[in-house]
Design a protein around this motif. Structure first.
Motif, mmCIF file in Angstrom:
data_model
loop_
_atom_site.group_PDB
_atom_site.id
_atom_site.type_symbol
_atom_site.label_atom_id
_atom_site.label_comp_id
_atom_site.label_asym_id
_atom_site.label_seq_id
_atom_site.Cartn_x
_atom_site.Cartn_y
_atom_site.Cartn_z
ATOM 1 N N UNK A 84 0.876 -1.044 0.188
ATOM 2 C CA UNK A 84 0.048 0.102 0.080
ATOM 3 C C UNK A 84 0.631 1.232 0.172
ATOM 4 N N UNK A 85 2.264 1.012 0.598
ATOM 5 C CA UNK A 85 2.649 2.669 0.995
ATOM 6 C C UNK A 85 3.576 2.347 -1.052
ATOM 7 N N UNK A 86 3.521 1.691 -1.108
ATOM 8 C CA UNK A 86 4.517 1.852 -2.796
ATOM 9 C C UNK A 86 3.561 1.213 -3.931
ATOM 10 N N UNK A 87 2.665 0.578 -3.826
ATOM 11 C CA UNK A 87 1.579 0.274 -5.297
ATOM 12 C C UNK A 87 0.270 0.341 -4.783
ATOM 13 N N UNK A 88 -0.814 0.383 -6.002
ATOM 14 C CA UNK A 88 -1.609 0.742 -6.115
ATOM 15 C C UNK A 88 -2.844 0.210 -4.907
ATOM 16 N N UNK A 89 -3.808 0.348 -5.420
ATOM 17 C CA UNK A 89 -5.069 -0.304 -4.729
ATOM 18 C C UNK A 89 -5.559 -1.235 -5.182
ATOM 19 N N UNK A 90 -5.167 -1.981 -6.257
ATOM 20 C CA UNK A 90 -5.392 -3.104 -6.304
ATOM 21 C C UNK A 90 -3.930 -3.811 -6.456
ATOM 22 N N UNK A 91 -3.102 -3.409 -5.515
ATOM 23 C CA UNK A 91 -2.028 -4.416 -4.896
ATOM 24 C C UNK A 91 -2.798 -4.408 -3.356
ATOM 25 N N UNK A 92 -3.108 -3.740 -3.520
ATOM 26 C CA UNK A 92 -3.312 -4.054 -1.430
ATOM 27 C C UNK A 92 -4.115 -4.495 -1.706
ATOM 28 N N UNK A 93 -5.483 -4.984 -2.238
ATOM 29 C CA UNK A 93 -6.619 -5.657 -2.146
ATOM 30 C C UNK A 93 -6.179 -7.259 -2.448
ATOM 31 N N UNK A 94 -5.355 -7.180 -3.985
ATOM 32 C CA UNK A 94 -4.447 -8.282 -3.818
ATOM 33 C C UNK A 94 -3.851 -9.563 -2.677
ATOM 34 N N UNK A 95 -3.568 -8.381 -2.354
ATOM 35 C CA UNK A 95 -2.429 -8.404 -1.222
ATOM 36 C C UNK A 95 -3.170 -8.960 0.132
ATOM 37 N N UNK A 96 -3.878 -8.512 0.409
ATOM 38 C CA UNK A 96 -5.189 -9.051 1.722
ATOM 39 C C UNK A 96 -6.249 -10.031 1.340
ATOM 40 N N UNK A 97 -6.575 -10.715 -0.003
ATOM 41 C CA UNK A 97 -7.290 -11.676 0.140
ATOM 42 C C UNK A 97 -8.449 -11.110 0.045
ATOM 43 N N UNK A 98 -9.935 -11.923 -0.140
ATOM 44 C CA UNK A 98 -11.156 -11.859 0.055
ATOM 45 C C UNK A 98 -11.166 -10.937 2.363
ATOM 46 N N UNK A 99 -10.900 -12.156 3.094
ATOM 47 C CA UNK A 99 -11.135 -11.593 4.103
ATOM 48 C C UNK A 99 -10.635 -10.055 4.541
ATOM 49 N N UNK A 100 -9.099 -10.045 3.928
ATOM 50 C CA UNK A 100 -8.644 -8.405 4.551
ATOM 51 C C UNK A 100 -9.525 -7.121 3.897
ATOM 52 N N UNK A 101 -9.741 -7.412 2.604
ATOM 53 C CA UNK A 101 -10.932 -6.911 1.420
ATOM 54 C C UNK A 101 -12.141 -6.484 2.552
ATOM 55 N N UNK A 102 -13.153 -7.526 2.875
ATOM 56 C CA UNK A 102 -14.463 -7.085 3.627
ATOM 57 C C UNK A 102 -14.011 -6.366 4.611
ATOM 58 N N UNK A 103 -13.071 -6.741 5.455
ATOM 59 C CA UNK A 103 -12.462 -5.816 6.482
ATOM 60 C C UNK A 103 -12.403 -4.411 6.452
ATOM 61 N N UNK A 104 -11.183 -3.868 5.418
ATOM 62 C CA UNK A 104 -10.943 -3.201 5.069
ATOM 63 C C UNK A 104 -12.632 -2.352 4.470
ATOM 64 N N UNK A 105 -13.342 -2.680 3.821
ATOM 65 C CA UNK A 105 -13.968 -2.122 3.567
ATOM 66 C C UNK A 105 -15.853 -1.522 5.101
#
Length: 67
Positions: free
Chosen positions: A31-52
């Motif tokens: 997230x500090x060096x990449x885009x939102x796509x990289x962030x969501x890809x790195x988090x996985x579906x659970x992490x993305x849900x928590x972020x949302x």
């Protein structure tokens, strides 16, 4: 050259699957060096849900205080 890159990516994917906290840590570094796509890809579906969920709750709290 391609073969070594594929092996390195496969090893990284295996490490991420075996360690959920490393997955979150990797996502934060991306997230500090990449885009939102990289962030969501790195988090996985659970992490993305928590972020949302955190974003939605933050917006609701913000709307409640500044209305």
């Amino acid at each position: 050259m391609k073969k070594s890159e594929e092996q390195r990516e496969n090893l990284r994917q295996q490490e991420l699957k075996n360690s959920p906290t490393a997955n979150l840590n990797d996502a934060q570094h991306r997230a500090s060096n990449g885009s939102l796509v990289d962030l969501v890809g790195g988090l996985g579906w659970k992490g993305t849900g928590i972020l949302l969920l955190v974003i939605i709750v933050g917006v609701i709290i913000y709307a409640g205080f500044f209305r």
